[in-house]
Design a protein around this motif. Structure first.
Motif, PDB file in Angstrom:
ATOM      1  N   ALA A 299      20.372 -33.745  14.742  1.00 13.50           N
ATOM      2  CA  ALA A 299      19.515 -32.919  15.507  1.00 13.50           C
ATOM      3  C   ALA A 299      19.168 -31.767  14.145  1.00 13.50           C
ATOM      4  N   LEU A 300      20.448 -31.270  13.533  1.00 14.86           N
ATOM      5  CA  LEU A 300      20.205 -30.373  12.409  1.00 14.86           C
ATOM      6  C   LEU A 300      19.070 -30.880  11.427  1.00 14.86           C
ATOM      7  N   VAL A 301      19.138 -32.188  11.111  1.00 12.58           N
ATOM      8  CA  VAL A 301      18.381 -32.727  10.336  1.00 12.58           C
ATOM      9  C   VAL A 301      16.822 -32.702  10.403  1.00 12.58           C
ATOM     10  N   ALA A 302      16.789 -32.891  11.898  1.00 13.97           N
ATOM     11  CA  ALA A 302      15.586 -32.708  12.483  1.00 13.97           C
ATOM     12  C   ALA A 302      14.772 -31.349  12.435  1.00 13.97           C
ATOM     13  N   LEU A 303      15.491 -30.453  12.361  1.00 18.95           N
ATOM     14  CA  LEU A 303      15.569 -29.179  12.560  1.00 18.95           C
ATOM     15  C   LEU A 303      14.900 -28.881  11.110  1.00 18.95           C
TER      16      LEU A 303
END
Length: 695
Positions: A283-287
């Motif tokens: 999810a952090l990578v998506a952000l």
């Protein structure tokens, strides 16, 4: 002599063995045993024969040391012909060696258990026995060691490796890994994949992250389980602590600046991961990438950290908006990112400012930028084989599809279609059994302790029995399937049916050589629900009576465990053995004086309680702590820091407790892993660990 051989001689002829004082090369005993010692330098068919005398008034004991259990089987008839019935008694059995005895410990360190015969000639027969053995050694001196075991196909070894990992057989998985590395036939890259999966299974996050091949592997599109293992270790060791201490900006910066670029392993195909750390990193990578498709994939994953999940859902909400003039942040796709440094494609100041915005602001901003963002048609679709039923139905047909590592994680749990899946397994053709049993690995990997697929487990057990597969790795898998079956709370008829099935095949797999696995299975039933007490008692009798008949060949720890099992089912089998060693009382006193602090970790509470009882029986001074938690807490931290010996029974390392224990253990603590999921396997590794701790 090699350094290892010199060390062995020094230990074997050290106290209390006084037959060769100080291993003086000028001592006259060298003339007698020199011929025997030659076998140590060249491991052929000739066994290593060594004398021992603790007291000058006693006759020497002769150890006939073989190089492995198969060699012992070939030496047995030779000893029978050379010395038995004429010069000394010989019952044909290998002797159980005591770890507490420094002389026998040296043999165990050299060749392991179940390899050594012990001869006890009298004062009168000692001379003829020595001469008979010298003739035997002379006849075998130039004979090379036979290697009757043919190399197995690498595919079979890989299947057994997967099965060993899934059933918690740690030592077996290490042995298979070494065998695969030695056999060759697969690339160094794939060997590294196996090593990383095993490190992840043991919870060795730091070792995994410092693996020498990791900088290369992130660019090779590794399998899903490998990517999940690396991301999980990275999350637990680095990202989650930074996220908690320094906030979202610092966590995103850590991902952006990582070297190697581990974030390359994150993509939407991991959307169903059960590892909270992996889900949070993705999810952090998506952000970071402003990847709306990836945010959509993870917006329903409850494992994502709450503050990260809110932002991911805000980013995903933009996918429902049609018109917007500009994008929130520059989009960095998976394809372009490796070629361009992060600081060239991402305006860091803009990103840091942006992630501080509230969720509402993010939604409002993102609604203005959808026309330049990826569309929903880029969201990965479910895999083609999307259920256990679909997989079983295609086994043995032209449309057969083998399960890839991690694929089954994305399917609906087997417990949700338990009866249907069991019926499909029962109805499968015999021609598809090989492929079916290959999938047992992934069935065990996806087992949910709180929602067992007990009917499917029973169907798979029947398939194992009908195909008569009773190798050690198969028995380990059987034990794990039995534990799943029992956790489901079976009915009386089903319970009896399984007992009868197992009992009918017992003569094929119950033996002293498989005693640990047999005790694992017997104790699984005794610790499970008492559905049919009489039937269970009869089944335990079937398993343990053959072992009781050869109890002298069992180590003390297994005899004690067998005694506890028999006591619980009111089975009257005597497991005591009259010790004949002259220093037996001193050895018993030494064992009772040991007081290590032991932490036992497993998700199976019944196994923990059983092993604790067995430890207190054999080592009354030991202090034992138990833990079955899935995540680290203050209690587990204190137990880890205080333990001299830590025993961890692994399942799939999808929870952080195993790594948490390793991180908080003292530097001098000994961390060991049993070679199976039952109490017998755990007790065997406890015995070895205590012996090493005591030296």
């Amino acid at each position: 002599m090699t350094r290892t051989s010199d060390e062995f001689i020094s230990k074997f002829f050290g106290p209390p063995n006084s037959i060769w004082p100080n291993t003086d090369p000028n001592d006259q005993i060298v003339n007698t045993i020199g011929l025997f010692l030659a076998a140590l330098s060249r491991r052929g068919e000739c066994p290593l024969i060594l004398p021992r005398r603790d007291l000058a008034a006693l006759p020497a004991i002769l150890y006939v040391v073989c190089w492995d259990s198969a060699h012992a089987g070939r030496v047995r008839p030779l000893l029978e012909a050379a010395v038995a019935h004429s010069w000394c008694s010989f019952d044909g059995r290998v002797t159980p060696l005591a770890l507490s005895d420094p002389v026998e410990r040296a043999i165990l360190d050299l060749v392991g258990p179940a390899t050594t015969f012990k001869l006890r000639p009298t004062q009168e027969s000692a001379g003829p026995t020595f001469r008979a053995l010298q003739r035997l050694v002379s006849s075998l001196a130039e004979t090379s060691l036979r290697t009757p075991t043919a190399a197995r196909p690498v595919g079979r070894m890989l299947r057994e490796f997967d099965l060993a990992l899934a059933s918690g057989a740690v030592q077996t998985s290490l042995t298979l890994l070494k065998e695969i590395e030695g056999f060759g036939g697969i690339s160094h890259e794939n060997v590294a994949f196996l090593q990383i999966r095993r490190l992840a299974q043991l919870g060795h996050d730091q070792d995994l992250l410092t693996h020498g091949s990791l900088p290369t592997l992130v660019y090779t599109d590794p399998p899903r389980l490998v990517r999940e293992a690396v991301l999980g270790a990275w999350a637990r060791a680095r990202v989650i602590p930074v996220l908690g201490a320094d906030g979202l900006d610092a966590a995103i910066a850590l991902i952006r600046d990582s070297d190697p670029d581990i974030a390359m392993l994150a993509d939407s195909t991991l959307f169903g991961t059960k590892d909270a750390g992996v889900a949070t990193v993705c999810a952090l990578v998506a952000l970071l990438r402003q990847d709306i498709a990836m945010a959509v994939a993870f917006k329903e994953n409850s494992g994502v950290a709450p503050d990260v999940l809110a932002l991911a859902r805000a980013l995903a909400a933009a996918s429902s908006v049609v018109d917007a003039p500009q994008i929130f942040l520059p989009v960095v796709s998976n394809e372009t990112r490796p070629a361009a440094p992060a600081n060239e494609v991402i305006d860091q100041a803009t990103a840091e400012d942006s992630v501080d915005e509230s969720e509402d602001d993010l939604v409002g901003t993102l609604q203005e930028s959808v026309d330049q963002a990826p569309h929903m048609d880029q969201v990965p679709q479910p895999v083609a084989q999307d259920s256990w039923l679909a997989w079983v139905e295609h086994l043995g047909t032209s449309g057969q599809v083998n399960i890839d590592a991690g694929t089954a994680d994305q399917w609906a749990p087997a417990s949700s279609i338990d009866d249907q899946l069991a019926a499909a397994v029962d109805g499968l053709s015999e021609l598809a059994v090989d492929d079916l049993l290959a999938g047992v690995t992934w069935f065990l990997e996806t087992d949910d302790p709180e929602n067992p697929a007990s009917a499917t487990a029973m169907a798979l057990i029947r398939r194992y029995l009908l195909s008569e597969r009773f190798a050690p790795s198969d028995l380990g898998a059987l034990c794990s399937l039995i534990q799943i079956f029992l956790r489901g709370g079976p009915g009386r008829d089903t319970y009896r049916e399984l007992l009868d099935d197992l009992r009918s095949y017992a003569p094929q797999w119950v033996a002293v050589t498989t005693a640990t696995r047999v005790l694992d299975i017997a104790d699984a039933f005794v610790c499970g629900p008492a559905v049919d007490a009489a039937g269970r008692s009869g089944f335990v009798t079937t398993l343990l009576a053959p072992l009781n008949a050869q109890k002298r060949r069992l180590p003390v720890s297994l005899r004690n465990l067998a005694g506890l099992i028999c006591h619980d089912v009111e089975l009257d089998l005597d497991w005591t053995v009259q010790e004949v060693e002259p220093d037996a009382d001193a050895a018993a006193e030494h064992v009772s004086s040991l007081d290590p602090q032991i932490l036992l970790y497993s998700l199976d509470i019944g196994t923990l309680a059983r092993v604790q009882s067995a430890i207190k029986t054999q080592w009354p001074g030991a202090r034992v702590a138990l833990s079955a938690v899935k995540v680290g807490n203050q209690s587990l931290k204190g137990q880890s820091r205080g333990a001299d010996i830590i025993v961890i029974a692994t399942r799939r390392a999808a929870h952080a407790a195993t790594g948490f224990i390793s991180d908080n253990a003292r530097a001098d603590a000994r961390i060991v892993y049993p070679d199976g999921s039952g109490s017998g396997s755990m007790l065997r590794v406890v015995e070895s660990a205590i012996a090493e701790w005591a030296t």
